[in-house]
Motif scaffolding. Structure first.
Motif, short mmCIF file in Angstrom:
data_model
loop_
_atom_site.label_atom_id
_atom_site.label_comp_id
_atom_site.label_asym_id
_atom_site.label_seq_id
_atom_site.Cartn_x
_atom_site.Cartn_y
_atom_site.Cartn_z
N ILE A 92 9.87 -6.18 2.81
CA ILE A 92 9.02 -7.35 2.61
C ILE A 92 8.15 -7.57 3.85
O ILE A 92 6.95 -7.87 3.74
N ALA A 93 8.74 -7.45 5.04
CA ALA A 93 7.97 -7.62 6.27
C ALA A 93 6.84 -6.59 6.34
O ALA A 93 5.72 -6.92 6.72
N SER A 94 7.13 -5.37 5.93
CA SER A 94 6.10 -4.32 5.92
C SER A 94 5.01 -4.65 4.91
O SER A 94 3.81 -4.49 5.19
N GLN A 95 5.39 -5.12 3.73
CA GLN A 95 4.41 -5.50 2.71
C GLN A 95 3.55 -6.66 3.18
O GLN A 95 2.33 -6.66 2.99
N LEU A 96 4.15 -7.65 3.82
CA LEU A 96 3.38 -8.78 4.35
C LEU A 96 2.38 -8.32 5.40
O LEU A 96 1.24 -8.77 5.44
N ALA A 97 2.81 -7.38 6.25
CA ALA A 97 1.91 -6.88 7.30
C ALA A 97 0.78 -6.04 6.69
O ALA A 97 -0.38 -6.21 7.06
N ASN A 98 1.11 -5.17 5.77
CA ASN A 98 0.11 -4.26 5.19
C ASN A 98 -0.84 -4.95 4.23
O ASN A 98 -2.04 -4.71 4.26
#
Length: 185
Positions: A92-98
């Motif tokens: 989720i953190a990666s998706q929020l960043a990307n």
């Protein structure tokens, strides 16, 4: 587990909410933030502008202590009872960043990409906040109460309109995040 800085588990917070609800039911009161804010607006004279606020707010002044308590409690919790970090699934953190440019996921409760003072200088953000506030206010009025009032008070009183409202809140939230949010941002 540190009860000061860690989120409280369900077996502590749930019974505390149930105790508060029992006490409110025992004294014949109902909980909900929109009714509390209605009382605050009536107290500062909004009844001169709209009939909705013309009522004996002094009989409901206990609502003002709830608003004050929410403000003070939020401040105390954020500044003294929090390690200010939220554990977020790395995917989720990666998706929020990307997808959304939110690189502070998992580092703070209030991501500066969304809540910093600089964000409020953007007219688009101001418009979104204004429109969102109007829609939430209209929705709370149309539904006869807010999410906290229906989900906590109404459901604990076994009120069918509250169940319908809560289902509508969830459907609306899912629709917003999956269909409208990607179109806006």
């Amino acid at each position: 587990m540190n009860l000061i800085t860690d989120p409280w588990p369900w077996y502590i917070s749930g019974p505390l909410i149930a105790l508060v609800m029992f006490l409110l039911l025992f004294v014949g009161k109902q909980f909900g933030m929109s009714s509390n804010l209605r009382t605050a607006c009536a107290a500062i004279g909004a009844g001169n502008k709209a009939d909705f606020f013309k009522f004996d707010w002094k009989a409901e002044r206990w609502n003002l202590t709830v608003v004050l308590g929410a403000i003070i409690g939020g401040f105390v919790a954020a500044h003294f009872m929090s390690n200010n970090v939220v554990e977020i699934n790395p995917e989720i953190a990666s998706q929020l960043a990307n997808d959304y440019g939110i690189t502070s996921a998992g580092k703070s409760y209030l991501p500066p990409e969304l809540f910093a003072t600089e964000v409020l200088t953007n007219p688009f953000n101001i418009a979104i906040l204004f429109i969102g506030g109007l829609l939430v206010g209209f929705g709370a009025r149309y539904a006869g109460g807010c999410t906290s009032g229906h989900a906590i008070s109404g459901l604990s009183n076994l009120q069918l309109p509250s169940l319908i409202a809560v289902i509508g809140f969830f459907i609306g939230g899912l629709f917003m995040i999956h269909f409208l949010y990607p179109l806006i941002f």
